[in-house]
Design a protein around this motif. Structure first.
Motif, PDB file in Angstrom:
ATOM      1  N   ASN A 280       0.891  -1.408   0.078  1.00 30.37           N
ATOM      2  CA  ASN A 280       0.142  -0.019   0.106  1.00 30.37           C
ATOM      3  C   ASN A 280       0.836   1.102   0.228  1.00 30.37           C
ATOM      4  O   ASN A 280       0.593   2.130  -0.728  1.00 30.37           O
ATOM      5  CB  ASN A 280      -0.829   0.096   1.221  1.00 30.37           C
ATOM      6  CG  ASN A 280      -2.308   0.817   0.932  1.00 30.37           C
ATOM      7  OD1 ASN A 280      -2.610   0.916  -0.045  1.00 30.37           O
ATOM      8  ND2 ASN A 280      -2.487   1.601   2.120  1.00 30.37           N
ATOM      9  N   HIS A 284       0.495   3.489  -3.068  1.00 27.81           N
ATOM     10  CA  HIS A 284      -0.571   4.497  -2.779  1.00 27.81           C
ATOM     11  C   HIS A 284       0.366   5.667  -1.908  1.00 27.81           C
ATOM     12  O   HIS A 284      -0.406   6.720  -1.489  1.00 27.81           O
ATOM     13  CB  HIS A 284      -1.826   4.191  -2.056  1.00 27.81           C
ATOM     14  CG  HIS A 284      -2.533   3.270  -3.086  1.00 27.81           C
ATOM     15  ND1 HIS A 284      -3.232   3.735  -4.170  1.00 27.81           N
ATOM     16  CD2 HIS A 284      -2.651   2.018  -2.995  1.00 27.81           C
ATOM     17  CE1 HIS A 284      -3.869   2.802  -4.636  1.00 27.81           C
ATOM     18  NE2 HIS A 284      -3.695   1.667  -3.842  1.00 27.81           N
ATOM     19  N   SER A 291      -7.351   2.766   0.172  1.00 30.22           N
ATOM     20  CA  SER A 291      -7.338   2.383  -1.010  1.00 30.22           C
ATOM     21  C   SER A 291      -8.001   0.925  -1.453  1.00 30.22           C
ATOM     22  O   SER A 291      -8.446   0.293  -0.349  1.00 30.22           O
ATOM     23  CB  SER A 291      -5.735   1.979  -1.416  1.00 30.22           C
ATOM     24  OG  SER A 291      -5.204   0.876  -0.767  1.00 30.22           O
ATOM     25  N   PRO A 292      -8.210   0.441  -2.554  1.00 32.41           N
ATOM     26  CA  PRO A 292      -9.038  -0.814  -2.857  1.00 32.41           C
ATOM     27  C   PRO A 292      -8.114  -2.044  -2.067  1.00 32.41           C
ATOM     28  O   PRO A 292      -8.809  -2.824  -1.496  1.00 32.41           O
ATOM     29  CB  PRO A 292      -8.992  -0.844  -4.267  1.00 32.41           C
ATOM     30  CG  PRO A 292      -9.279   0.397  -4.905  1.00 32.41           C
ATOM     31  CD  PRO A 292      -8.295   1.481  -3.898  1.00 32.41           C
ATOM     32  N   TYR A 295      -8.980  -2.388   1.682  1.00 33.76           N
ATOM     33  CA  TYR A 295     -10.428  -3.163   1.736  1.00 33.76           C
ATOM     34  C   TYR A 295     -10.081  -4.526   1.311  1.00 33.76           C
ATOM     35  O   TYR A 295     -10.942  -5.633   1.864  1.00 33.76           O
ATOM     36  CB  TYR A 295     -11.459  -2.639   0.774  1.00 33.76           C
ATOM     37  CG  TYR A 295     -11.703  -1.217   1.239  1.00 33.76           C
ATOM     38  CD1 TYR A 295     -12.168  -0.767   2.461  1.00 33.76           C
ATOM     39  CD2 TYR A 295     -11.584   0.088   0.408  1.00 33.76           C
ATOM     40  CE1 TYR A 295     -12.654   0.611   2.813  1.00 33.76           C
ATOM     41  CE2 TYR A 295     -11.951   1.226   0.813  1.00 33.76           C
ATOM     42  CZ  TYR A 295     -12.285   1.486   1.934  1.00 33.76           C
ATOM     43  OH  TYR A 295     -12.818   2.821   2.328  1.00 33.76           O
ATOM     44  N   LEU A 296      -9.491  -4.811   0.149  1.00 40.70           N
ATOM     45  CA  LEU A 296      -9.342  -6.417  -0.020  1.00 40.70           C
ATOM     46  C   LEU A 296      -8.404  -7.325   0.731  1.00 40.70           C
ATOM     47  O   LEU A 296      -8.783  -8.311   1.244  1.00 40.70           O
ATOM     48  CB  LEU A 296      -8.370  -6.450  -1.425  1.00 40.70           C
ATOM     49  CG  LEU A 296      -9.130  -5.996  -2.900  1.00 40.70           C
ATOM     50  CD1 LEU A 296      -7.929  -5.838  -4.028  1.00 40.70           C
ATOM     51  CD2 LEU A 296     -10.230  -6.879  -3.353  1.00 40.70           C
ATOM     52  N   TYR A 333      -8.529 -10.578  -8.747  1.00 38.69           N
ATOM     53  CA  TYR A 333      -8.709  -8.956  -9.038  1.00 38.69           C
ATOM     54  C   TYR A 333      -7.331  -8.406  -8.092  1.00 38.69           C
ATOM     55  O   TYR A 333      -6.690  -7.420  -8.871  1.00 38.69           O
ATOM     56  CB  TYR A 333      -9.887  -8.527  -8.652  1.00 38.69           C
ATOM     57  CG  TYR A 333     -10.001  -6.925  -8.472  1.00 38.69           C
ATOM     58  CD1 TYR A 333     -10.002  -6.436  -9.944  1.00 38.69           C
ATOM     59  CD2 TYR A 333      -9.919  -6.264  -7.540  1.00 38.69           C
ATOM     60  CE1 TYR A 333     -10.072  -5.113 -10.074  1.00 38.69           C
ATOM     61  CE2 TYR A 333     -10.019  -4.811  -7.491  1.00 38.69           C
ATOM     62  CZ  TYR A 333      -9.964  -4.199  -8.939  1.00 38.69           C
ATOM     63  OH  TYR A 333     -10.084  -2.752  -8.974  1.00 38.69           O
ATOM     64  N   GLY A 334      -7.085  -8.730  -7.059  1.00 41.01           N
ATOM     65  CA  GLY A 334      -5.986  -8.217  -6.138  1.00 41.01           C
ATOM     66  C   GLY A 334      -4.677  -8.428  -6.644  1.00 41.01           C
ATOM     67  O   GLY A 334      -4.036  -7.311  -7.043  1.00 41.01           O
ATOM     68  N   TYR A 337      -4.563  -5.941  -9.877  1.00 42.96           N
ATOM     69  CA  TYR A 337      -4.900  -4.620  -9.419  1.00 42.96           C
ATOM     70  C   TYR A 337      -3.251  -4.038  -8.907  1.00 42.96           C
ATOM     71  O   TYR A 337      -2.791  -3.071  -9.239  1.00 42.96           O
ATOM     72  CB  TYR A 337      -5.663  -4.314  -8.136  1.00 42.96           C
ATOM     73  CG  TYR A 337      -5.576  -3.034  -7.537  1.00 42.96           C
ATOM     74  CD1 TYR A 337      -6.505  -1.897  -8.153  1.00 42.96           C
ATOM     75  CD2 TYR A 337      -5.080  -2.634  -6.421  1.00 42.96           C
ATOM     76  CE1 TYR A 337      -6.464  -0.914  -7.687  1.00 42.96           C
ATOM     77  CE2 TYR A 337      -5.208  -1.404  -5.776  1.00 42.96           C
ATOM     78  CZ  TYR A 337      -5.813  -0.507  -6.304  1.00 42.96           C
ATOM     79  OH  TYR A 337      -5.762   0.772  -5.710  1.00 42.96           O
ATOM     80  N   GLN A 341      -3.157  -0.566 -11.441  1.00 44.08           N
ATOM     81  CA  GLN A 341      -4.340  -0.115 -10.721  1.00 44.08           C
ATOM     82  C   GLN A 341      -5.870   0.331 -11.708  1.00 44.08           C
ATOM     83  O   GLN A 341      -6.618   0.521 -11.284  1.00 44.08           O
ATOM     84  CB  GLN A 341      -4.267   0.976  -9.880  1.00 44.08           C
ATOM     85  CG  GLN A 341      -3.502   0.995  -8.617  1.00 44.08           C
ATOM     86  CD  GLN A 341      -1.988   0.647  -8.629  1.00 44.08           C
ATOM     87  OE1 GLN A 341      -1.241   1.523  -9.532  1.00 44.08           O
ATOM     88  NE2 GLN A 341      -1.397  -0.589  -8.608  1.00 44.08           N
ATOM     89  N   VAL A 345     -11.573  -4.406 -14.626  1.00 43.36           N
ATOM     90  CA  VAL A 345     -12.333  -5.211 -13.747  1.00 43.36           C
ATOM     91  C   VAL A 345     -13.308  -6.201 -14.255  1.00 43.36           C
ATOM     92  O   VAL A 345     -13.340  -7.174 -13.826  1.00 43.36           O
ATOM     93  CB  VAL A 345     -13.429  -3.989 -13.132  1.00 43.36           C
ATOM     94  CG1 VAL A 345     -14.270  -4.744 -11.974  1.00 43.36           C
ATOM     95  CG2 VAL A 345     -12.299  -3.058 -12.167  1.00 43.36           C
TER      96      VAL A 345
END
Length: 490
Positions: A280, A284, A291-292, A295-296, A333-334, A337, A341, A345
């Motif tokens: 992260n 970021h 950030s996504p 959450y993931l 997806y993780g 990503y 980024q 999707v």
């Protein structure tokens, strides 16, 4: 020299007049003791046991054993205290000789020794103890204690170091259930390959961190599962365990204490969180940037811990959904990503669905053998819900779920290939493996539903379907990955 010969003869006399020993084994500070019948050939000691037993499992990871032999009805206190190394006998002739000698001592286990099913599935085993030091005890003699060293049975220091390292590696792989880490490897490779296909760029540093972060999460989930299935007594209740179901058995086999399993699970999750925060920060600009990825990560750790702990998702019919989400959309997806980024999707999510379905089916088919243990401990998996409530499970409905879910996974691959990438159609080749498993499963069901079905042995005959399901998941995921890579390279 004469004294050594006299001592050896006294030891052999005691061995020849005894047929019972107390065997002590230990792994990771978890000691075990068991009484076993034995036969000796000179100073070598042979015994029979079942390979899944605690003592046999501990010998597999630490062959250093100790045992005590004391003849019955012996005046005074006479015994042998033996230090040595135990090994499972592999040689066919030596195994036959051990069997013959043990049967001369006791016929208590003859039925099991001759059971073709147990032999075929490597359940019965013969073991040899090669003593390195024998302490002869005669408490009321003038010389109460005498020692005989058998130097030829002592491994060299280099051999001991090599054996110790290989056993430790084997031990670690068993603890983390390494063969099942393909469930993580597949979605990470797939998600990363989709990002590479879309942007023609690949960050190896990010990939390695993502890969090991996911692996740590999987290891933590496995060990958390072992701990909570132990506290619920589910794994203890399960008498139909195999390499594919019933947990890793590290607690039941005495390879690790429950508290250490929990500690390692927590440490693995801490490792995952640390890697996630590092990623992260790299992507970021801050460890705790919203950030996504944050959450993931939260969802992934939540599912891993709650699968059998606290919320007990797998005990409430939500385990399959948790596995589908965690090892399907979340990881695919993780991984994509983290490479970029802006990864598409719809593409990542669509292709994550068949991977998620297939790994959920691995869990689902494994629950067939777990039916009795799960039902007894109120672990209401979908197999228990669909096959219950009778003592003899009705597997017809669960098998149809397995069959139609497999077909659905391949249909989604076709849709994804038409919509996004035709080369991913190569992932349809594992349909052959699915069909093989389906035919084996149908034949098995017919046998299971017979009135005289052997409900103790037949669950093991289904393992070929377990294996084909694992293979279908792995090959499908790898071929999907290859489809995207080939599209990027051509």
């Amino acid at each position: 020299m004469t004294g050594v010969i006299i001592l050896k003869n006294k030891i052999l006399d005691l061995l020849d007049r005894s047929d019972f020993l107390t065997l002590s084994t230990s792994v990771g500070g978890n000691a075990s003791a068991a009484n076993v019948y034995f036969a000796n050939d000179g100073l070598d000691i042979y015994f029979f046991t079942f390979n899944p037993t605690r003592k046999a499992m501990q010998i597999a990871y630490n062959p250093h054993v100790q045992c005590v032999i004391r003849p019955e009805n012996e005046g005074g206190i006479k015994e042998l205290q033996i230090d040595g190394f135990a090994e499972k006998i592999i040689d066919k002739d030596e195994k036959a000789n051990a069997k013959k000698n043990i049967l001369n001592v006791t016929k208590a286990f003859e039925t099991y020794m001759n059971d073709e099913f147990l032999i075929k599935n490597d359940v019965v085993g013969y073991y040899k103890i090669k003593p390195t030091v024998i302490k002869y005890v005669d408490f009321f003699a003038d010389k109460q204690f005498e020692w005989l060293e058998i130097t030829e049975n002592k491994p060299s220091i280099f051999r001991e170091i090599f054996n110790s390292l290989t056993k430790k590696i084997k031990y670690f792989l068993a603890v983390v259930r390494a063969p099942f880490l393909t469930a993580t490897i597949v979605p990470i490779l797939l998600g990363s390959s989709i990002a590479y296909w879309q942007f023609n760029a690949f960050n190896w540093g990010i990939f390695c961190l993502t890969f090991f972060g996911a692996i740590f999460a999987h290891c933590g989930t496995n060990m958390m599962n072992d701990y909570f299935d132990h506290t619920s007594r589910n794994d203890e209740t399960n008498k139909l365990f195999s390499p594919f179901n019933g947990g890793s058995r590290i607690i039941q086999s005495g390879l690790m204490s429950p508290v250490n399993v929990l500690i390692y699970a927590i440490l693995f999750f801490i490792g995952t969180i640390a890697i996630g925060l590092k990623l992260n920060s790299d992507v970021h600009g801050s460890f705790f940037a919203i950030s996504p990825l944050i959450y993931l990560g939260i969802i992934g750790v939540f599912l891993g811990i709650m699968y059998t702990g606290f919320l007990r998702l797998s005990y409430n019919g939500l385990g399959d959904i948790a596995v589908f989400l965690g090892f399907g959309p979340l990881m695919v997806y993780g991984a994509g990503y983290m490479q970029n980024q802006s990864v598409d999707v719809p593409t990542t999510l669509l292709f994550s669905i068949p991977v998620g379905i297939l790994i959920a089916l691995v869990l689902f088919i494994n629950c067939f053998q777990d039916y009795n243990a799960d039902k007894a401990t109120n672990k209401n998996s979908w197999v228990v819900k669909l096959a219950g409530p009778n003592e003899k499970a009705n597997y017809r409905s669960p098998f149809k779920v397995w069959q139609y879910s497999m077909i659905l996974a391949f249909i989604i691959i076709v849709i994804g290939a038409i919509a996004f990438n035709l080369l991913t159609l190569i992932a349809l080749f594992p349909i052959i493996l699915f069909y093989f498993g389906y035919q084996k499963g149908k034949s098995w069901l017919n046998e299971w539903e017979k009135e005289d079905a052997n409900i103790e042995q037949l669950p093991y005959e289904l393992l070929i379907v377990n294996v084909s399901t694992i293979g279908t998941h792995f090959l499908t995921g790898i071929l999907l990955t290859m489809g995207f890579l080939l599209s990027a390279w051509i």
